[in-house]
Write a protein that holds these residues in place. Structure first.
Motif: not given
Length: 915
Positions: A46-49, A52-54, A59-66, A238-244
């Motif tokens: 979801n985050l990769l697709r 948009d870097n906005r 950092t979001d991609l880094n956080n979820i893949v890690g 709007q995105p749904y902001y959630m904690s990993i």
């Protein structure tokens, strides 16, 4: 980096799709995709697709893949669900809010048509039908006719929305339950969307305005329940902001024994995972035992995810998922699903299991027939123990054939053991004579007055429904009948159910025992059980009887099923049928007869219970693709009642000032582009002092509207006869009714008025007992802010947005509790109410707070996530109690919503800033 660097072709037959190769992205980051839980992989895709870097940053991609097994502090990501699912109870107020937003935008001189769902949204009308009629072939038509008569204004609003909003579909009434329709038809598993040279294929994800949305996890779709206000934000792009999340793995081994159903399994899992404490965590199922479960068994387990407190109860895609898609008329979709999941490592083979935060194991062969009750889904009772458990509920060593003896311990209504002795009833049985239809009967404690095969939990599962039909067939052949004091109903979640029950020749036996088709909707499980026989209700009230309901549902909270039924037990449709025949719950069906045949011979449960093999044969022979294709080809059309609704298409809604169902809410009164940031709270009063496990059923208006409560008095003042009150749920589009019913459950226990129960509080400083609404309005006139003091698990239960909306409209600025259920905490934030928690080990009781104090909360300015705030409580004698609390604004986005006064004002301001 660009996400298009990971765009790759996917060939399915003659068609080429584009997909985002998130396993390769993980590999480039040094992560083997097979080590990540399947649900985390979905978030990565979801985050990769959406990168948009906005909005979605590196950092979001880094956080979820890690992904880490545990987190010391919340790590937030912007997740973009692909779809929104609604039911009408939460959907109607959401549509009202969207209509009000259009008015607000118009008032600001902007284009109201900009307020429009940007994400596909499907609303299924399933929560309004009530079982007023039962036990006849005419019951369905009469109930639907009455449903439309009660709800035509609401349905006109929904039909207007269907015509006036883009990206918005409505499944009309009398079609099925939202979660079963989602499972059988709406769920895509993998979505294909036109774009560029080739359609983009990506994983289906959904948020729903009902807490049982995770049922779709049964086919590998990520979905969970959110509040209506959060869903509206997602609809508006709007995105749904959630904690990993942490992810708990449940390893299933073995197979279910003969005589054990998926319902027994889910009640066992619910009990087990409540003890593990999975609140706000993802749960994933894996292991060899998973392979032995059908998709509908998995859906039963996934459905009750909120009962065990988790966010997800996820089953990854495998060969059974593909077979289910083909069975339900989605054969072409199955081809795409198979190709995509195998290309991306999303197809579960069992060869390599992911790493989890924690692994819990369950051997399916250890599961035994069970029920849950009398008031919480997690309170499982093994079938042989029900008789003893009911004795504990009464507080006595209860025996129908002997005198009752006092015991020193009993369990209170919330299931907790209490060491104080309870006054025993004088003799058992407490039975009273009654005439029903000219027939003399006896009714007393432990008798069943409602037996309902209902709810998405089980009516998605052909095995338990066919099994119930076979029990009925065997019972009829032995001359058994259901006692006349039992109100019976059959309310399937899909019209396909009736197709296969009729094809299997089982409906005549359901009918012979009174289980005629009553509705296609939630009915009894959500409190729409309808009235009991007036003589039965009078007898229950006059003698304070503890009678019971048995239902194949997922919720049995206090006063939910019927306000006069104290003990409510969840069970499989097969056990519902058996207990209906027995007519009582103070029985051990493993050794006592279900009934006596016309010749005086006992008939035992084993005489009625069909073998697994017999059920499987019927399912294979009569559950076929043609039924699904036939019913879902016309799912959006509606019946003759829907066609007769006269609604015009327009940009803004034409509010009817005389309506007592739909009103323009006050959320945007005096709205301005610039928000007024909340400051410290001074000299607030405690509106309520509550204990543990206060549910959204206690907070949000639900069920019948009492005539003498403020909501009933409002309706009478507006010319509505008591017989036309309908339910709170049906009037969710009228804030005047709903705010009057907030905290209005007749079983709510506000310690300020202990031992009295119901919608009452004490108005300070006069120390005057009043209805909650009247006290709130008195405080509002004085300009006195309010807080609520709560205990553990505050707001557990269904995702009722009115539990937060009503809290806001009553003038409550903050809630201080020991802990929260996830959805309700989110909803409070979404309505601009500040959720706070006591320090570990502290509570209102521990601190010596009795609710009579004035409260000042400082540190609200310059808010940051999880900020520590100071509270000063001043007693009438001037003495002070100082303590600290932690803000449960968990993320920067939570802070933004709070400072804007909620999600919707925040969304409008963003819209206007972009225009």
């Amino acid at each position: 980096m660009k996400n298009t660097d990971y765009a790759k072709p996917l060939q399915v037959d003659e068609k080429t799709f584009t997909y985002f190769d998130f396993p390769q992205y993980a590999a480039d980051a040094g992560i083997a995709i097979k080590t990540l839980p399947f649900s985390i992989r979905i978030l990565l895709e979801n985050l990769l697709r959406k990168f948009d870097n906005r909005v979605v940053k590196q950092t979001d991609l880094n956080n979820i893949v890690g992904w880490k097994k545990t987190y010391d502090a919340p790590v937030e990501i912007p997740y973009h669900p692909a779809r929104v699912l609604m039911q009408d109870f939460t959907g109607v107020p959401a549509v009202v809010d969207l209509a009000a937003m259009r008015d607000a935008v118009k008032t600001l001189g902007k284009d109201p048509a900009r307020v429009n769902p940007l994400v596909p949204t499907e609303l299924i009308v399933d929560h309004s039908v009530q079982v007023d009629f039962f036990g006849t072939d005419e019951a369905l038509e009469k109930n639907v006719n009455l449903e439309y008569r009660r709800n035509s204004e609401r349905y006109e609003l929904l039909k207007w929305a269907q015509k006036s909003f883009a990206n918005f579909k409505v499944v009309p009434p009398n079609s099925g339950i939202c979660h079963q329709v989602n499972l059988e038809n709406l769920g895509r598993v993998v979505i294909s969307q036109d774009g560029g040279d080739a359609p983009v294929a990506y994983l289906d994800t959904v948020v729903g305005t009902d807490s049982h949305t995770p049922m779709i996890n049964g086919i590998g779709v990520m979905g969970w329940g959110v509040g209506g206000i959060e869903a509206e934000a997602v609809m508006l792009g709007q995105p749904y902001y959630m904690s990993i999340p942490e992810v708990i793995g449940v390893k299933l081994t073995g197979r279910l024994k003969e005589g054990v159903t998926a319902t027994d399994l889910v009640l066992t899992i619910t009990e087990m995972l409540r003890q593990v404490k999975v609140v706000e965590k993802f749960v994933e199922y894996f292991g060899p035992g998973m392979k032995s479960l059908s998709v509908t068994d998995r859906a039963t387990i996934a459905n009750m995810t909120p009962e065990y407190g988790a966010t997800l109860g996820f089953f990854p895609v495998d060969e059974k998922t593909l077979a289910y898609l083909k069975l339900t008329g989605r054969g072409e979709r199955a081809k795409l699903v198979e190709a995509y999941t195998k290309a991306t490592g999303m197809f579960y083979t069992g060869d390599a299991d992911p790493e989890f935060t924690q692994v819990v194991e369950l051997d399916l062969s250890t599961v035994e027939p069970s029920l849950a009750g009398p008031a919480r889904p997690q309170d499982r009772i093994a079938l042989p123990d029900l008789k003893r458990a009911f004795a504990d509920i009464l507080g006595c060593a209860y025996d129908r054939n002997a005198e009752i003896k006092q015991i020193s311990e009993f369990h209170d209504e919330s299931g907790n053991q209490n060491s104080r002795a309870r006054q025993c009833r004088p003799l058992a049985p407490r039975q009273f004579d009654l005439q029903l239809g000219g027939q003399p009967v006896k009714l007393g404690d432990g008798n069943i007055v409602i037996a309902a095969i209902t709810s998405c939990t089980n009516t998605s599962n052909p095995h338990v429904l066919m099994g119930a039909g076979l029990i009925a067939k065997n019972a009829v052949s032995k001359g058994l009948r259901v006692p006349p004091f039992v109100k019976t109903s059959l309310a399937p979640g899909s019209k396909v159910v009736m197709d296969y029950l009729q094809a299997a020749g089982l409906m005549p036996y359901f009918k012979a025992l009174g289980f005629h088709l009553a509705a296609f909707g939630c009915t009894t499980c959500i409190g729409n059980s309808g009235p009991l026989n007036p003589d039965i209700e009078a007898l229950i009230k006059e003698n304070d009887l503890n009678v019971a309901a048995v239902l194949s549902g997922n919720r049995n909270f206090e006063a939910r099923i019927h306000q006069n039924i104290k003990s409510n037990f969840l069970a499989s449709p097969m056990l519902v049928m058996a207990f209906a025949l027995a007519g009582r719950v103070d029985i051990d069906l493993t050794v006592e007869p279900v009934g006596i045949d016309p010749n005086g011979e006992p008939v035992y449960l084993e005489d009625l219970w069909p073998a697994h093999e017999q059920i499987d044969e019927l399912v294979k022979a009569h559950v076929n693709k043609e039924f699904y294709e036939q019913e879902y080809a016309r799912i959006f059309d509606g019946d003759q009642f829907w066609e007769a609704l006269d609604t015009a298409e327009s940009t803004t809604f034409a509010w009817n000032a005389a309506s007592t169902y739909i009103k323009n809410p006050p959320y945007f009164d005096g709205f301005s582009i610039t928000p007024q940031i909340p400051g410290d709270i001074s000299n607030a009063r405690a509106f309520l002092l509550l204990g543990d496990s206060v549910t959204t059923d206690h907070i949000s208006p639900a069920g019948a509207i009492p005539e003498d409560y403020p909501a009933g008095q409002y309706l009478i003042a507006n010319g509505v006869n008591q017989g036309d009150f309908n339910s709170y749920g049906s009037r969710r589009g009228n804030h005047e009714v709903m705010m009057r019913g907030t905290f209005g459950n007749i079983r709510i226990k506000n310690r300020l008025v202990d031992p009295k129960q119901g919608s009452f509080t004490v108005k300070f400083p006069e120390n005057k007992q009043m209805y909650n609404f009247d006290a709130a309005m008195a405080y509002k006139r004085e300009g006195t802010p309010l807080i609520v003091l709560g205990g553990k698990e505050y707001g557990t239960g269904s995702s009722r947005d009115w539990a937060a909306k009503g809290t806001n409209l009553l003038g409550i600025k903050a809630v201080i509790a020991e802990s929260y259920e996830r959805i309700h905490r989110n909803n409070l934030v979404g309505m601009g109410v500040l959720p706070l928690v006591f320090a570990d080990g502290e509570s209102a009781q521990h601190l010596g707070l009795d609710g009579s104090e004035t409260f000042s909360i400082s540190g609200i300015g310059n808010m940051i996530p999880r900020k520590t705030l100071s509270v000063k409580a001043v007693k009438a004698d001037g003495s002070e109690i100082d303590f600290n609390v932690t803000s449960r604004l968990d993320t920067e986005v939570d802070v933004e919503y709070f400072e804007n006064g909620g999600i919707l004002p925040c969304v409008i301001r963003k819209m206007m800033a972009d225009s």
